[in-house]
Design a protein around this motif. Structure first.
Motif: not given
Length: 707
Positions: A587-608
């Protein structure tokens, strides 16, 4: 607010604790037998031997839970699924993490006190069907006890984290793993194991807490014929329920999670897992109940002596384990107070048993079931739908619930004041496609006896979307006396967290969508919510330090649902990342999480795609059997492990071979598959992934995990 009944219980509990003097430095029999009275600490996995996960603490209650805030948090160094229940002893919090690591913190400030790494070999990861998770620790005397993923039981000095002793509890040449928490009864450390999907024989063992000497071992299924003459009576009886050369396939029956103990009856209760392989036509041709698969078994903890059993799914063929949470309670049924055992196993039925005798008191389905219409109360057996027996008909069957179960490992909780059991429910089917001429693979293969490529979620995006729409989760409040649902909280997806109930009238649960929430125990109203930035699948605990109540939970998306089906959408949009942390609130806790990092994912770009139809066919099968349990059905990967559709190695056959065949990344958990697959077949898998990636790129690459 807390009811008078619960306040009275809390007061009596405090008096009992003071009388027993169990708050000293060492954990002994008195401390464990009276753990329910110890509101300051959480000294065993389910809080006490009954495993009810109920605390009478009410400082945090329905009227002020909205003031709950983050007190402190700690980042983990393992970006995999976090499933552990922390222990709290004398103001110190101890927790296990993925890869079987252990950390100790000051429970008030979050200061790191020590950490321990058993250095599990990375290649062990491929032996784990369901992520490299660990669910918790046990305590006795001045030690903590840990089961490691590679099958060791380790004793640690509780003050320093130094290793006191370590014992290998499995044949490490086979695919045994340990993910469950040990328990301790009268100086005996109890530990089971997993691995039934890979062809092992299940058992539970007891070790001396002081020196690690093995005291007894209880096998859950019979062994090879040359063992028959020396088998105890319970295994001789079990042997009559098996057919064929089952011992060559392991048999299964691993004890990978649930245990409970009744000190008055001196009975240990264990939950037994599925058969190996799942498909009974291969495991035990001709049928049979296959004892003691999918059973609750009562033992004498001093000797491992068999006392009684109840089999929830005779002749199991659907991966319907009975390893789910076992809970004990005394409750009034039919005007008489009964000592009961309760379980909601995978098969979808909630069971209430007499825990002294194993007699079935009542059973009812807590989710819709199509594999069975009910439980025959005269025999205690399910009333099966004949079409569900794909092992006999040879015809595919979509069963509800499916292999993930209507309830998996996530612990339930019981609120004695409300008389309700709170169950994290999964609503999902699974297509069981029998595989003709199936052959076991003792090396890396998923040995279940069905076509995993055909039985997993389909590649077609529209079909997957339809499957996702029909796949949900819920938190339900279940009345075990009337066997009816009292209320529910519906979730858009499954794999939501374990549950805690408190005397403050609150039920706490994390969600797959990235929140930690508080609900009213009597009506399910949402009272508070915290954005955890990741899926929360672990159960929470509560404790006090200097008279102040805290709530603690491990956060970190993972486990089999996060990996194999490709994950779920969160409660807003997009995929859920893994950000592994320990979160502690007050109760009354004041800690905060750092901003969530962006979810970085490679694009789907396969060879033929350059493969042939024959390559695609073989690659589809091999991917389903050898790769899908970690990298997702139809190669639609999770956010926890690499999504192979996005892998840069698709462009480079040589690099692909170095990783998949040679094991270049074994230390990271990606062992090589040269023992099972030739280079040609591994290339076929690459061509299959390339094909799938091109298909998903063509349609937008959405799947279940976003683009």
């Amino acid at each position: 607010m807390m009811t008078f009944r619960n306040r009275l219980f809390a007061a009596c509990a405090a008096l009992a604790l003071a009388a027993c003097g169990t708050s000293g430095e060492g954990i002994d029999n008195d401390a464990l037998r009276n753990a329910a009275a110890d509101t300051a600490n959480w000294i065993t996995y389910g809080r006490d031997y009954s495993e009810q996960r109920f605390s009478p603490l009410d400082q945090i209650n329905t009227e002020n839970v909205g003031e709950l805030g983050l007190a402190w948090y700690a980042d983990m160094d393992t970006a995999r699924g976090q499933e552990a229940t922390p222990l709290v002893i004398d103001g110190k919090l101890y927790v296990s993490t993925a890869w079987s690591k252990v950390k100790a913190y000051d429970a008030k400030t979050g200061a790191l006190l020590w950490e321990y790494d058993p250095e599990v070999p990375g290649e062990t990861g491929v032996k784990a069907c369901c992520d490299v998770v660990n669910r918790g620790l046990a305590a006795w005397g001045d030690k903590l006890y840990l089961g490691t993923l590679d099958g060791r039981l380790v004793a640690l000095d509780r003050e320093t984290g130094a290793e006191v002793w370590s014992k290998v509890t499995v044949d490490q040449s086979k695919s045994y793993t340990i993910t469950g928490a040990p328990r301790v009864i009268d100086g005996r450390v109890l530990i089971g194991n997993g691995g039934a999907e890979y062809g092992v024989r299940g058992y539970v063992s007891a070790y001396d807490a002081e020196d690690g000497e093995m005291l007894w071992r209880f096998y859950t299924v019979p062994g090879a014929p040359d063992e028959a003459a020396s088998e105890p009576a319970y295994l001789k009886a079990a042997r009559e329920t098996w057919n064929g050369e089952f011992w060559n396939l392991g048999g299964g029956g691993t004890v990978w999670d649930a245990m409970a103990y009744d000190p008055e009856l001196d009975l240990l209760y264990i939950g037994v897992g599925n058969g190996s392989p799942w498909n009974q036509a291969y495991r035990s041709p001709g049928g049979g109940d296959n004892l003691y698969l999918s059973s609750i078994v009562a033992l004498r903890p001093k000797t491992g002596e068999y006392v009684w059993h109840y089999q929830t799914t005779p002749g199991e063929t659907w991966d319907f384990t009975a390893t789910q949470h076992i809970m004990l309670a005394d409750m009034e049924i039919g005007g008489t107070t009964r000592k009961v055992l309760m379980q909601a196993p995978k098969n979808g039925f909630f069971y209430v048993l007499d825990r002294a005798t194993g007699e079935l008191i009542s059973a009812n389905n807590y989710v819709p079931t199509n594999w069975a219409s009910g439980i025959d109360m005269a025999t205690g057996r399910p009333i099966e739908n004949p079409e569900a027996r794909y092992d006999k008909t040879g015809v595919p069957f979509v069963a509800s619930p499916g292999a993930g179960g209507a309830h998996n490992w996530h612990p339930m909780a019981f609120h004695p004041g409300e008389g309700l059991v709170f169950i994290p429910v999964i609503e999902a089917g699974f297509p069981y496609v029998p595989e003709a001429n199936w052959q076991p693979d003792p090396n890396r293969g998923f040995n279940v006896g069905i076509d995993m490529a055909a039985g997993g979620l389909p590649a077609d995006d529209n079909v997957r979307r339809g499957a996702a729409a029909g796949t949900r989760g819920a938190l339900i409040a279940w009345d075990p006396v009337t066997q009816t649902e009292r209320w529910r909280v519906q979730y858009p997806g499954p794999w939501n967290g374990g549950v805690l109930a408190t005397g403050g009238g609150i039920v706490f649960q994390g969600t797959a969508g990235g929140f930690f929430k508080a609900y009213g125990a009597n009506d399910g109203r949402e009272l508070w919510s915290f954005a955890a930035q990741t899926g929360v699948v672990a159960p929470s605990i509560t404790y006090t330090v200097d008279g102040e109540q805290y709530i603690a939970v491990m956060a970190g998306w993972g486990g089999i649902w996060a990996l194999a089906p490709g994950g779920v959408l969160n409660e807003t949009s997009g995929p859920v990342p893994n950000i592994s942390r320990l979160l502690v609130f007050k109760l009354g806790g004041t800690a905060t999480l750092p901003p969530a990092p962006p979810l970085q994912r490679r694009p789907i770009d396969p060879p033929p795609f350059s493969g042939t139809q024959a390559q695609l066919t073989q690659g589809t099968y091999d991917y389903g059997r050898y790769c899908g349990q970690c990298h997702g059905d139809a190669a639609i990967g999770s956010t926890v492990l690499p999504d192979l559709r996005r892998s840069a190695t698709l462009d480079n056959q040589e690099t692909w071979m170095m990783i998949v065949h040679d094991g270049a990344l074994a230390s990271n958990g990606m062992a090589g598959f040269s023992q099972s697959l030739s280079r040609e077949r591994i290339e076929n898998v690459r061509q299959y992934v390339i094909y799938r990636a091109n298909e998903d790129k063509r349609i937008g690459g959405i799947g279940l995990q976003g683009s």
